[in-house]
Write a protein that holds these residues in place. Structure first.
Motif, PDB file in Angstrom:
ATOM      1  N   UNK A   1      -9.602  19.438  -4.171  1.00  0.00           N
ATOM      2  CA  UNK A   1     -10.304  18.190  -4.468  1.00  0.00           C
ATOM      3  C   UNK A   1     -11.639  18.103  -3.735  1.00  0.00           C
ATOM      4  N   UNK A   2     -12.660  17.702  -4.468  1.00  0.00           N
ATOM      5  CA  UNK A   2     -13.970  17.425  -3.889  1.00  0.00           C
ATOM      6  C   UNK A   2     -14.027  15.921  -3.612  1.00  0.00           C
ATOM      7  N   UNK A   3     -14.014  15.512  -2.346  1.00  0.00           N
ATOM      8  CA  UNK A   3     -13.881  14.090  -2.038  1.00  0.00           C
ATOM      9  C   UNK A   3     -15.078  13.274  -2.523  1.00  0.00           C
ATOM     10  N   UNK A   4     -14.793  12.062  -2.995  1.00  0.00           N
ATOM     11  CA  UNK A   4     -15.862  11.199  -3.501  1.00  0.00           C
ATOM     12  C   UNK A   4     -16.838  10.812  -2.397  1.00  0.00           C
ATOM     13  N   UNK A   5     -16.397  10.897  -1.131  1.00  0.00           N
ATOM     14  CA  UNK A   5     -17.260  10.526  -0.016  1.00  0.00           C
ATOM     15  C   UNK A   5     -18.080  11.709   0.510  1.00  0.00           C
TER      16      UNK A   5
ATOM     17  N   UNK B   1       0.828  -1.206   0.000  1.00  0.00           N
ATOM     18  CA  UNK B   1       0.000   0.000   0.000  1.00  0.00           C
ATOM     19  C   UNK B   1       0.865   1.259   0.000  1.00  0.00           C
ATOM     20  N   UNK B   2       1.994   1.202   0.687  1.00  0.00           N
ATOM     21  CA  UNK B   2       2.927   2.328   0.651  1.00  0.00           C
ATOM     22  C   UNK B   2       3.433   2.527  -0.777  1.00  0.00           C
ATOM     23  N   UNK B   3       3.779   1.431  -1.442  1.00  0.00           N
ATOM     24  CA  UNK B   3       4.211   1.529  -2.835  1.00  0.00           C
ATOM     25  C   UNK B   3       3.122   2.074  -3.738  1.00  0.00           C
ATOM     26  N   UNK B   4       1.866   1.716  -3.467  1.00  0.00           N
ATOM     27  CA  UNK B   4       0.759   2.249  -4.251  1.00  0.00           C
ATOM     28  C   UNK B   4       0.609   3.748  -4.030  1.00  0.00           C
ATOM     29  N   UNK B   5       0.845   4.194  -2.815  1.00  0.00           N
ATOM     30  CA  UNK B   5       0.854   5.638  -2.534  1.00  0.00           C
ATOM     31  C   UNK B   5       1.915   6.330  -3.390  1.00  0.00           C
TER      32      UNK B   5
ATOM     33  N   UNK C   1      -2.708  22.614  -6.931  1.00  0.00           N
ATOM     34  CA  UNK C   1      -3.703  21.584  -6.647  1.00  0.00           C
ATOM     35  C   UNK C   1      -3.582  21.137  -5.195  1.00  0.00           C
ATOM     36  N   UNK C   2      -4.721  21.048  -4.529  1.00  0.00           N
ATOM     37  CA  UNK C   2      -4.778  20.493  -3.174  1.00  0.00           C
ATOM     38  C   UNK C   2      -5.466  19.134  -3.276  1.00  0.00           C
ATOM     39  N   UNK C   3      -4.698  18.076  -3.010  1.00  0.00           N
ATOM     40  CA  UNK C   3      -5.195  16.720  -3.210  1.00  0.00           C
ATOM     41  C   UNK C   3      -5.748  16.078  -1.947  1.00  0.00           C
ATOM     42  N   UNK C   4      -5.152  16.384  -0.793  1.00  0.00           N
ATOM     43  CA  UNK C   4      -5.553  15.741   0.451  1.00  0.00           C
ATOM     44  C   UNK C   4      -6.152  16.769   1.403  1.00  0.00           C
ATOM     45  N   UNK C   5      -7.239  16.385   2.046  1.00  0.00           N
ATOM     46  CA  UNK C   5      -7.960  17.307   2.918  1.00  0.00           C
ATOM     47  C   UNK C   5      -7.473  17.147   4.347  1.00  0.00           C
ATOM     48  N   UNK C   6      -6.407  17.864   4.662  1.00  0.00           N
ATOM     49  CA  UNK C   6      -5.851  17.890   6.012  1.00  0.00           C
ATOM     50  C   UNK C   6      -5.305  19.283   6.276  1.00  0.00           C
ATOM     51  N   UNK C   7      -5.153  19.628   7.532  1.00  0.00           N
ATOM     52  CA  UNK C   7      -4.610  20.943   7.883  1.00  0.00           C
ATOM     53  C   UNK C   7      -3.141  21.029   7.477  1.00  0.00           C
TER      54      UNK C   7
ATOM     55  N   UNK D   1      -8.384  12.978 -10.583  1.00  0.00           N
ATOM     56  CA  UNK D   1      -8.830  12.879  -9.195  1.00  0.00           C
ATOM     57  C   UNK D   1      -8.704  11.453  -8.662  1.00  0.00           C
ATOM     58  N   UNK D   2      -8.715  10.475  -9.546  1.00  0.00           N
ATOM     59  CA  UNK D   2      -8.609   9.088  -9.096  1.00  0.00           C
ATOM     60  C   UNK D   2      -7.298   8.826  -8.368  1.00  0.00           C
ATOM     61  N   UNK D   3      -6.218   9.425  -8.829  1.00  0.00           N
ATOM     62  CA  UNK D   3      -4.927   9.229  -8.161  1.00  0.00           C
ATOM     63  C   UNK D   3      -4.978   9.755  -6.720  1.00  0.00           C
ATOM     64  N   UNK D   4      -5.572  10.930  -6.555  1.00  0.00           N
ATOM     65  CA  UNK D   4      -5.678  11.512  -5.212  1.00  0.00           C
ATOM     66  C   UNK D   4      -6.600  10.680  -4.337  1.00  0.00           C
ATOM     67  N   UNK D   5      -7.683  10.182  -4.911  1.00  0.00           N
ATOM     68  CA  UNK D   5      -8.608   9.352  -4.142  1.00  0.00           C
ATOM     69  C   UNK D   5      -7.935   8.072  -3.657  1.00  0.00           C
ATOM     70  N   UNK D   6      -7.110   7.471  -4.504  1.00  0.00           N
ATOM     71  CA  UNK D   6      -6.401   6.255  -4.112  1.00  0.00           C
ATOM     72  C   UNK D   6      -5.358   6.579  -3.045  1.00  0.00           C
ATOM     73  N   UNK D   7      -4.646   7.691  -3.201  1.00  0.00           N
ATOM     74  CA  UNK D   7      -3.703   8.100  -2.161  1.00  0.00           C
ATOM     75  C   UNK D   7      -4.409   8.188  -0.814  1.00  0.00           C
ATOM     76  N   UNK D   8      -5.526   8.846  -0.798  1.00  0.00           N
ATOM     77  CA  UNK D   8      -6.252   9.041   0.456  1.00  0.00           C
ATOM     78  C   UNK D   8      -6.777   7.720   1.009  1.00  0.00           C
TER      79      UNK D   8
END
Length: 644
Positions: free
Chosen positions: A488-492, A339-343, A440-446, A356-363
């Motif tokens: 990014x607008x999260x799929x969830x 999973x780390x390698x997939x990240x 681009x902001x891919x991950x929703x964190x502070x 957006x799929x790449x960012x979704x998989x990262x998350x």
């Protein structure tokens, strides 16, 4: 681009790594702890008495006498520890940590041969077989982890000591490998150096390292008999009298040249390390052929061989992919390192195109399988990350010996713990990206930081609230020229609300601003019930639950035994909870019916089918990454779905 993560959820992990994991792993590598080292599966050949990784380097350096112990790749445990220590030091300077790193750096320098070679097993036990058993030797794999440690150490401390060691080793490699007459025309059985050479290029600017990475990628599979020929030559030269084993070329992704490979096969970690390097080379060289080859592998993984938790690898045999839609829940592999390698792979693909799929998989992989790989005490770890566990099966079924119901203290093959530490201390590399046109902001964190865009330096501060509703605010300052920002607008998420003059583009909210501004997005966070593709036999009629970035699971401690007897009857709702071990989190509360095993089943294994009696029960789901921190018991992600 300088990004600092300020998110309390992730600071908990970086603090844990700094205060617990790094000192703990230091003691493990020095054999200073009296702990039980588990085998990652039932296999008498797995060395599990000790680590001996530091002592191996000391013996190679002539500082001690003795024999090599452990896997051929034992050195990499030290290199990954050093990388995590450097990443942690970059986040917060610490003199004690600096002294620990200096000790290891000096040891590595001392162990390196005059010609640049460094691999303790072959230095100690078989110098005549240097680069002569590449199907298993991991020499270049370890070189890759040394390079990555060197880059992290240089970035954190400014010291070039390990950069010099790495470049000397790479020069040694170049002297032995290549298309020229008399050189080795093949690659290591375990990909890693291909990825690491890109990192070395990024800090040195030497394009020869990218070229070498590409050569190692493209030579793989050109001669399917390469590894066997090496072993036969060793016999003919009288330097190795061992029998020649059968070599599974798919396991090594060496069955075909990379541009002909259509599906993800073989050892999952090797595959994604290779694919990540392919995507990196493609981005640097603007090489569409290389990118399309990486894209084929990506699509096969994500569309057909990818677990809902972000795990990959369906079987313990070869720690490997199997075939499309084969995603067993209780015998899978889902190695933390995979999973780390997939990240890595996802982030590298974003350098080629914003999808957006790449960012979704990262998350998905980051918030679920990756952090599931470590306990909340920082001293226990999963090698595999199952989606369903019965502790009795783990203990008594030889085919499930790798499915641990609790996290061990360490492993005979200890690749995952230090890999976790080095990854989670470098998350700032995954949050954002920038190209010639936009940020681009891919991950929703502070986070906070500065980014160069459109010939200006803009300051960004993002705050995220994922409690009852979702809210993202991004403060942008220093704007003197128009700048495009994509969040990014999260799929969830659902029912997104943001400014009317903004738009949605490819899964991102697009903002064009001409002055300092705070951008805001609000959205609902419903409980999602996922179903799998109909061809995933194991999940027919089942659902998996998600809220926010977290996949959820049932555990025996909250719901009692025999989780397989449960059928969900209503959609759960989110409820804030606090636990003395797990901390504060949102659980999901729902209703189910549970089959009752009545007296008619006493001393009976089968009987004619009738409507089974059941009882109504309440269920509590917890985030998947939190399971196995309180007690040993059953766990299940996918649950039967009944009529609401």
């Amino acid at each position: 681009m300088a990004i600092t993560i300020t998110d309390s959820f992730w600071q908990r992990y970086t603090d844990l790594i700094r205060n617990e994991m790094i000192p703990y792993q230091w003691d493990v590598l020095h054999d200073n702890l009296d702990i039980f080292i588990d085998k990652e599966r039932d296999d008498p050949g797995i060395p599990s008495e000790k680590s001996h990784a530091i002592d191996n380097l000391k013996i190679a350096a002539g500082q001690k006498e003795g024999s090599h112990y452990g896997w051929l790749f034992q050195d990499s445990d030290v290199y990954k520890w050093l990388e995590s220590a450097a990443n942690s030091y970059a986040l917060k300077q610490d003199d004690k940590l600096l002294d620990m790193m200096d000790e290891v750096v000096a040891l590595i320098e001392d162990a390196q041969e005059d010609d640049g070679y460094l691999s303790t097993y072959y230095q100690i036990e078989a110098p005549e077989l240097r680069f002569r058993r590449l199907f298993e030797s991991h020499e270049l794999y370890c070189a890759g982890h040394l390079i990555e440690a060197a880059v992290a150490h240089y970035k954190a401390t400014g010291s070039e000591r390990l950069i010099k060691v790495s470049e000397k080793f790479v020069e040694c490699i170049k002297n032995h490998f290549g298309p020229e007459e008399g050189k080795i025309n093949g690659a290591d059985g375990h990909q890693e150096i291909e990825w690491a050479l890109i990192k070395l290029y990024e800090v040195t600017g030497k394009e020869e390292y990218v070229d070498l990475s590409k050569w190692f990628l493209e030579i793989r599979g050109q001669d399917p008999d390469f590894y066997s020929k090496q072993l036969l030559e060793n016999k003919e030269k009288g330097i190795d009298d061992r029998s020649i084993p059968h070599i599974n070329l798919k396991y090594h992704q060496a069955h075909q040249p990379i541009h002909e490979q259509e599906e993800a096969v073989g050892h999952a970690v090797r595959l994604v390390y290779m694919a990540a390097a392919m995507a990196e080379v493609a981005a640097i060289h603007k090489d569409d052929k290389m990118f399309q080859s990486a894209k084929r592998l990506w699509d096969n993984i994500i569309k057909k061989r990818f677990y809902i938790t972000g795990g990959i690898g369906s079987t313990v045999h070869g720690e490997a992919f199997t075939f499309d839609y084969d995603l067993p829940n209780d015998s899978m592999y889902c190695e933390t390192c995979a999973s780390i390698g997939l990240l890595f792979f996802a982030r590298a693909m974003l350098k080629n195109e914003v999808d957006v799929e790449y960012a979704e998989v990262m998350e998905r992989t980051l918030y679920n399988t990756i952090i599931s790989g470590m306990a909340l005490d920082g001293k226990h770890f999963f090698y595999t990350n199952p989606l369903e566990v019965n502790p009795e099966a783990s203990q008594k079924d030889p085919g499930k010996s790798h499915v641990k119901p609790t996290r061990p203290s360490w492993f005979g093959c200890a690749c995952c713990p230090p890999n976790l530490a080095r990854t989670l201390t470098s998350l700032n590399k995954y949050v954002t990206s920038v190209d010639e046109e936009a940020i681009y902001v891919h991950l929703l964190m502070d986070f906070e930081g500065e980014i160069e865009s459109n010939n200006q330096t803009v300051s960004l501060t993002q705050t995220v609230d994922l409690s009852d509703r979702g809210k993202v605010e991004l403060s942008v300052k220093g704007v003197t020229e128009p700048v495009k920002i994509y969040i990014r607008l999260p799929e969830w998420g659902d029912m997104f609300y943001f400014e009317n003059n903004s738009s949605v583009k490819d899964g991102y909210a697009e903002f064009i601003i001409n002055e300092d501004k705070t951008l805001s997005i609000e959205f609902e966070m419903p409980v999602l019930m996922w179903q799998a593709h109909p061809l995933v036999r194991q999940n027919k009629g089942k659902v998996a639950l998600q809220r926010g970035p977290y996949v959820y699971c049932l555990v025996e401690e909250d719901n009692g035994p025999h989780l397989h007897l449960l059928t969900l009857t209503e959609k759960p709702v989110a409820e804030e909870m606090s636990d003395s071990v797990l901390g504060d989190f949102f659980a999901l509360k729902g209703k189910a019916k549970k089959i009752k095993s009545d007296d008619s089943w006493k001393n009976v294994l089968y009987q004619q089918a009738e409507k089974e009696p059941f009882e109504e029960v309440s269920l509590t789901f917890i985030p998947y990454h939190l399971w196995a921190n309180r007690s040993v018991g059953e766990m299940m992600v996918w649950i039967d779905k009944g009529e609401e």
